[in-house]
Write a protein that holds these residues in place. Structure first.
Motif, mmCIF file in Angstrom:
data_model
loop_
_atom_site.group_PDB
_atom_site.id
_atom_site.type_symbol
_atom_site.label_atom_id
_atom_site.label_comp_id
_atom_site.label_asym_id
_atom_site.label_seq_id
_atom_site.Cartn_x
_atom_site.Cartn_y
_atom_site.Cartn_z
ATOM 1 N N TYR A 11 5.778 4.818 6.002
ATOM 2 C CA TYR A 11 6.464 3.792 5.775
ATOM 3 C C TYR A 11 5.798 2.585 6.984
ATOM 4 O O TYR A 11 5.552 3.080 8.044
ATOM 5 N N PHE A 12 4.861 1.851 6.524
ATOM 6 C CA PHE A 12 4.722 1.076 7.476
ATOM 7 C C PHE A 12 4.840 -0.671 7.577
ATOM 8 O O PHE A 12 5.512 -0.809 6.575
ATOM 9 N N ILE A 43 5.568 -3.405 5.603
ATOM 10 C CA ILE A 43 3.693 -3.680 4.645
ATOM 11 C C ILE A 43 3.999 -2.810 3.856
ATOM 12 O O ILE A 43 2.702 -3.152 3.218
ATOM 13 N N GLY A 44 4.312 -1.899 3.438
ATOM 14 C CA GLY A 44 3.849 -0.515 2.684
ATOM 15 C C GLY A 44 4.727 0.313 3.066
ATOM 16 O O GLY A 44 4.981 1.374 4.054
ATOM 17 N N GLY A 79 -2.124 7.382 -5.705
ATOM 18 C CA GLY A 79 -2.279 6.200 -6.318
ATOM 19 C C GLY A 79 -3.681 5.940 -6.152
ATOM 20 O O GLY A 79 -4.294 4.995 -6.238
ATOM 21 N N LEU A 80 -4.386 7.056 -4.695
ATOM 22 C CA LEU A 80 -5.886 7.377 -4.480
ATOM 23 C C LEU A 80 -6.594 8.132 -4.945
ATOM 24 O O LEU A 80 -7.006 8.295 -4.938
ATOM 25 N N GLU A 93 -10.684 3.470 6.646
ATOM 26 C CA GLU A 93 -9.628 3.015 6.458
ATOM 27 C C GLU A 93 -8.291 4.058 6.050
ATOM 28 O O GLU A 93 -8.719 5.033 6.257
ATOM 29 N N ALA A 94 -7.186 3.040 6.873
ATOM 30 C CA ALA A 94 -6.202 4.398 6.671
ATOM 31 C C ALA A 94 -5.497 4.117 5.154
ATOM 32 O O ALA A 94 -6.225 2.990 4.572
ATOM 33 N N TYR A 95 -5.231 5.371 4.322
ATOM 34 C CA TYR A 95 -4.588 5.073 2.994
ATOM 35 C C TYR A 95 -3.903 3.802 3.213
ATOM 36 O O TYR A 95 -3.804 3.519 1.813
ATOM 37 N N ILE A 96 -3.271 3.383 3.950
ATOM 38 C CA ILE A 96 -2.553 1.546 3.673
ATOM 39 C C ILE A 96 -3.550 1.080 3.043
ATOM 40 O O ILE A 96 -2.517 -0.186 2.483
ATOM 41 N N ASP A 97 -4.687 0.743 3.712
ATOM 42 C CA ASP A 97 -5.279 -0.371 3.664
ATOM 43 C C ASP A 97 -6.096 0.155 2.628
ATOM 44 O O ASP A 97 -6.658 -1.029 2.216
ATOM 45 N N LEU A 98 -6.422 1.107 1.915
ATOM 46 C CA LEU A 98 -6.772 1.530 0.417
ATOM 47 C C LEU A 98 -6.121 1.063 -0.908
ATOM 48 O O LEU A 98 -6.576 0.236 -1.549
ATOM 49 N N LEU A 99 -4.871 1.300 0.073
ATOM 50 C CA LEU A 99 -3.854 1.089 -0.728
ATOM 51 C C LEU A 99 -3.394 -0.792 -1.269
ATOM 52 O O LEU A 99 -3.018 -1.043 -2.702
ATOM 53 N N ALA A 100 -3.732 -0.863 -0.816
ATOM 54 C CA ALA A 100 -3.791 -2.279 -0.275
ATOM 55 C C ALA A 100 -4.916 -3.236 -1.056
ATOM 56 O O ALA A 100 -3.932 -4.229 -1.788
#
Length: 173
Positions: free
Chosen positions: A39-40, A98-99, A122-123, A163-170
């Motif tokens: 969790y970010f 944030i995600g 999701g990735l 990118e971090a995984y959170i960025d790819l998901l966003a």
């Protein structure tokens, strides 16, 4: 502050089995299978995430790392908790979430090297290499170790990601 050298690559379906076989051959022991929920939170100067590993096991991690599709240094601090869900609630109410990233990680170890085979919800599948730097080691030495290992896995430059995984998901949202 502790540091490691990291590099991440996306794996195509056929690559995962090949990479996993190489990791198993090189590893010091059997792999560890880990389900992670990351969790970010809002944090202007660095990334801040709470990693939940179980109902009574979590880690709050602050890290700084450039978004480069190459070997790069990550500086981090980790605080462990035995009450991650309460900490999640506190951080969400205080900083704002944030995600989130959910993944199943297969962790292989080779001395100071951590090989992550991640299946990210999701990735898809990814390879992440981390060389945990010893106090006497330079970033350059760590980068050489990581790049040599990347060659062993025969990963193409086009498959490296910044990118971090959170960025790819966003970006997919």
């Amino acid at each position: 502050m502790p540091a490691n050298i990291e590099i991440k690559a996306i794996l195509q379906d056929r690559d995962r089995q090949r990479v996993e076989a190489i990791a198993a051959r090189l590893s010091d022991a059997a792999p560890e299978l880990i389900h992670q929920e990351d969790y970010f939170f809002r944090s202007p100067e660095a990334r801040l995430k709470l990693r939940i590993l179980g109902p009574d096991r979590g880690e709050l991690i602050r890290y700084e790392r450039a978004n480069l599709a190459e070997t790069r240094c990550s500086r981090y601090l980790i605080a462990r908790t035995s009450d991650p869900r309460i900490l999640l609630e506190i951080l969400d109410k205080t900083l704002g979430k944030i995600g989130e990233v959910k993944k199943d990680r297969t962790l292989y170890r080779i001395g100071q090297i951590r090989i992550h085979l991640d299946r990210v919800t999701g990735l898809g599948d990814f390879l992440e290499l981390e060389v945990v730097l010893r106090p006497e080691q330079s970033e350059q030495e760590g980068k050489k170790i990581a790049n040599d290992l990347l060659s062993t896995f025969n990963i193409a430059k086009k498959d490296l990601i910044a990118e971090a995984y959170i960025d790819l998901l966003a970006a997919r949202s």
